[in-house]
Design an enzyme around this catalytic site. Sequence first.
Site, PDB file in Angstrom:
ATOM      1  N   SER A 242      38.711   7.563  67.902  1.00  0.00           N
ATOM      2  CA  SER A 242      39.988   7.721  68.594  1.00  0.00           C
ATOM      3  C   SER A 242      39.883   8.972  69.457  1.00  0.00           C
ATOM      4  O   SER A 242      38.988   9.803  69.243  1.00  0.00           O
ATOM      5  CB  SER A 242      41.096   7.899  67.552  1.00  0.00           C
ATOM      6  OG  SER A 242      42.269   8.437  68.124  1.00  0.00           O
TER       7      SER A 242
ATOM      8  N   TYR B 160      44.693  11.381  59.709  1.00  0.00           N
ATOM      9  CA  TYR B 160      44.070  10.532  60.736  1.00  0.00           C
ATOM     10  C   TYR B 160      43.091  11.349  61.585  1.00  0.00           C
ATOM     11  O   TYR B 160      41.962  10.912  61.846  1.00  0.00           O
ATOM     12  CB  TYR B 160      45.185   9.943  61.596  1.00  0.00           C
ATOM     13  CG  TYR B 160      44.767   8.873  62.575  1.00  0.00           C
ATOM     14  CD1 TYR B 160      44.595   7.553  62.168  1.00  0.00           C
ATOM     15  CD2 TYR B 160      44.569   9.167  63.926  1.00  0.00           C
ATOM     16  CE1 TYR B 160      44.241   6.561  63.069  1.00  0.00           C
ATOM     17  CE2 TYR B 160      44.213   8.183  64.828  1.00  0.00           C
ATOM     18  CZ  TYR B 160      44.059   6.882  64.396  1.00  0.00           C
ATOM     19  OH  TYR B 160      43.710   5.895  65.297  1.00  0.00           O
TER      20      TYR B 160
HETATM   21  P1  NAD Z   1      46.362  -2.926  63.857  1.00  0.00           P
HETATM   22  O1  NAD Z   1      47.348  -2.443  62.845  1.00  0.00           O
HETATM   23  O2  NAD Z   1      46.808  -3.840  64.939  1.00  0.00           O
HETATM   24  O3  NAD Z   1      45.111  -3.594  63.128  1.00  0.00           O
HETATM   25  C1  NAD Z   1      44.484  -2.992  62.034  1.00  0.00           C
HETATM   26  C2  NAD Z   1      43.953  -4.083  61.127  1.00  0.00           C
HETATM   27  O4  NAD Z   1      43.251  -3.430  60.043  1.00  0.00           O
HETATM   28  C3  NAD Z   1      45.060  -4.951  60.510  1.00  0.00           C
HETATM   29  O5  NAD Z   1      44.757  -6.318  60.707  1.00  0.00           O
HETATM   30  C4  NAD Z   1      45.024  -4.571  59.032  1.00  0.00           C
HETATM   31  O6  NAD Z   1      45.363  -5.644  58.178  1.00  0.00           O
HETATM   32  C5  NAD Z   1      43.573  -4.149  58.870  1.00  0.00           C
HETATM   33  N1  NAD Z   1      43.372  -3.300  57.688  1.00  0.00           N
HETATM   34  C6  NAD Z   1      44.150  -2.269  57.265  1.00  0.00           C
HETATM   35  N2  NAD Z   1      43.651  -1.776  56.129  1.00  0.00           N
HETATM   36  C7  NAD Z   1      42.538  -2.492  55.825  1.00  0.00           C
HETATM   37  C8  NAD Z   1      41.598  -2.459  54.770  1.00  0.00           C
HETATM   38  N3  NAD Z   1      41.713  -1.584  53.753  1.00  0.00           N
HETATM   39  N4  NAD Z   1      40.575  -3.351  54.795  1.00  0.00           N
HETATM   40  C9  NAD Z   1      40.477  -4.254  55.794  1.00  0.00           C
HETATM   41  N5  NAD Z   1      41.337  -4.335  56.815  1.00  0.00           N
HETATM   42  C10 NAD Z   1      42.363  -3.468  56.812  1.00  0.00           C
HETATM   43  O7  NAD Z   1      45.728  -1.569  64.460  1.00  0.00           O
HETATM   44  P2  NAD Z   1      44.837  -1.297  65.768  1.00  0.00           P
HETATM   45  O8  NAD Z   1      45.656  -0.444  66.671  1.00  0.00           O
HETATM   46  O9  NAD Z   1      44.199  -2.528  66.291  1.00  0.00           O
HETATM   47  O10 NAD Z   1      43.739  -0.332  65.126  1.00  0.00           O
HETATM   48  C11 NAD Z   1      42.392  -0.716  64.945  1.00  0.00           C
HETATM   49  C12 NAD Z   1      41.538   0.549  64.916  1.00  0.00           C
HETATM   50  O11 NAD Z   1      41.658   1.224  66.168  1.00  0.00           O
HETATM   51  C13 NAD Z   1      41.934   1.560  63.840  1.00  0.00           C
HETATM   52  O12 NAD Z   1      40.774   2.146  63.284  1.00  0.00           O
HETATM   53  C14 NAD Z   1      42.705   2.603  64.622  1.00  0.00           C
HETATM   54  O13 NAD Z   1      42.679   3.870  64.016  1.00  0.00           O
HETATM   55  C15 NAD Z   1      41.931   2.586  65.932  1.00  0.00           C
HETATM   56  N6  NAD Z   1      42.656   3.142  67.066  1.00  0.00           N
HETATM   57  C16 NAD Z   1      43.839   2.592  67.478  1.00  0.00           C
HETATM   58  C17 NAD Z   1      44.495   3.146  68.549  1.00  0.00           C
HETATM   59  C18 NAD Z   1      45.789   2.589  69.052  1.00  0.00           C
HETATM   60  O14 NAD Z   1      46.427   3.280  69.866  1.00  0.00           O
HETATM   61  N7  NAD Z   1      46.220   1.417  68.646  1.00  0.00           N
HETATM   62  C19 NAD Z   1      43.966   4.258  69.198  1.00  0.00           C
HETATM   63  C20 NAD Z   1      42.773   4.792  68.746  1.00  0.00           C
HETATM   64  C21 NAD Z   1      42.118   4.217  67.682  1.00  0.00           C
END
Ligand code: NAD
Length: 260
Positions: A142, A155
């Site tokens: 991130s 985080y």
């Molecule tokens: P999201 O909530 O849409 O998807 C996350 C998925 O992870 C969900 O389907 C959830 O069920 C699954 N999950 C949660 N805990 C879990 C576990 N213990 N085992 C297996 N699966 C699990 O979120 P997103 O925004 O798509 O995030 C995905 C990744 O991207 C994360 O690592 C997040 O930190 C990172 N990220 C997101 C953003 C953003 O702005 N959305 C920015 C930077 C990084």
Amino acid sequence: MKLANQIALVTGAASGIGLAIARRYVAEGARVAVADLNEAGAQAAAAELTAMGPGEAFGLAMDVSSEEAVAAGVAAIEARWGTVSVLVANAGVQIVNPIEAFSFADWKRLLAIHLDGAFLTTRAVLPGMYAAGAGSVILMGSVHSKAASPLKSAYVTAKHGLAGLARAIAKEGGPKGVRANLICPGFVRTPLVDRQIPEQARELGISEEEVVKKVMLGQTVDGEFTTVDDIAELALFFAAFPTNALTGQSLIASHGWVME
Ligand code: NAD
């Protein structure tokens, strides 16, 4: 097709960024294991992706913070298709709270999903990659792998830790043909971010609109969200890169929020 004959494991792929990456990989011919805590979501996503082709997908329940669940999941993929050649350790959650009010249970849960999850999935796929002499490990970092924000202590700590893990995997994996890189997205409009908007508005005492405009996008060059497709494009780039020249790197896609 850039990923023909590749076998990918994408965690957290029932939703958001992981789902977009799985979709992009299948579009490029890969066989993709859609792993998620949400089994029904993983199965539904896999069915949709298989119908789309030209690659295929299957959904499996996996809690990435469970050693047993990760080992069983990777064994199931290997039994079905063979060695995993691309890992995207993407599963993640967000929990916002000031440090003095952050419960120890929440701190440990967040670190377990991000850090234990990346470690356990990497450890499970490496023997196969080493035997094949090739593989690409992609960890989902991130902007918070590079910078801090208030209310996100766990985080920020986890995402900084993943930068170190990517480099350690790159060092150990390099002689055996395995690359490791970190993707660092800015704010992407997914359920993870949608949940934060009211939470942050409450904590900071500002409106939801101000959270989006000032807190999330205030330091971008154009006030735009990064998209799931932007991140899927980077995940394809890292997976399909043809040599070991590109390893141990982290790449920020954040509309210029953080530049380096
Ligand atoms: P999201 O909530 O849409 O998807 C996350 C998925 O992870 C969900 O389907 C959830 O069920 C699954 N999950 C949660 N805990 C879990 C576990 N213990 N085992 C297996 N699966 C699990 O979120 P997103 O925004 O798509 O995030 C995905 C990744 O991207 C994360 O690592 C997040 O930190 C990172 N990220 C997101 C953003 C953003 O702005 N959305 C920015 C930077 C990084």
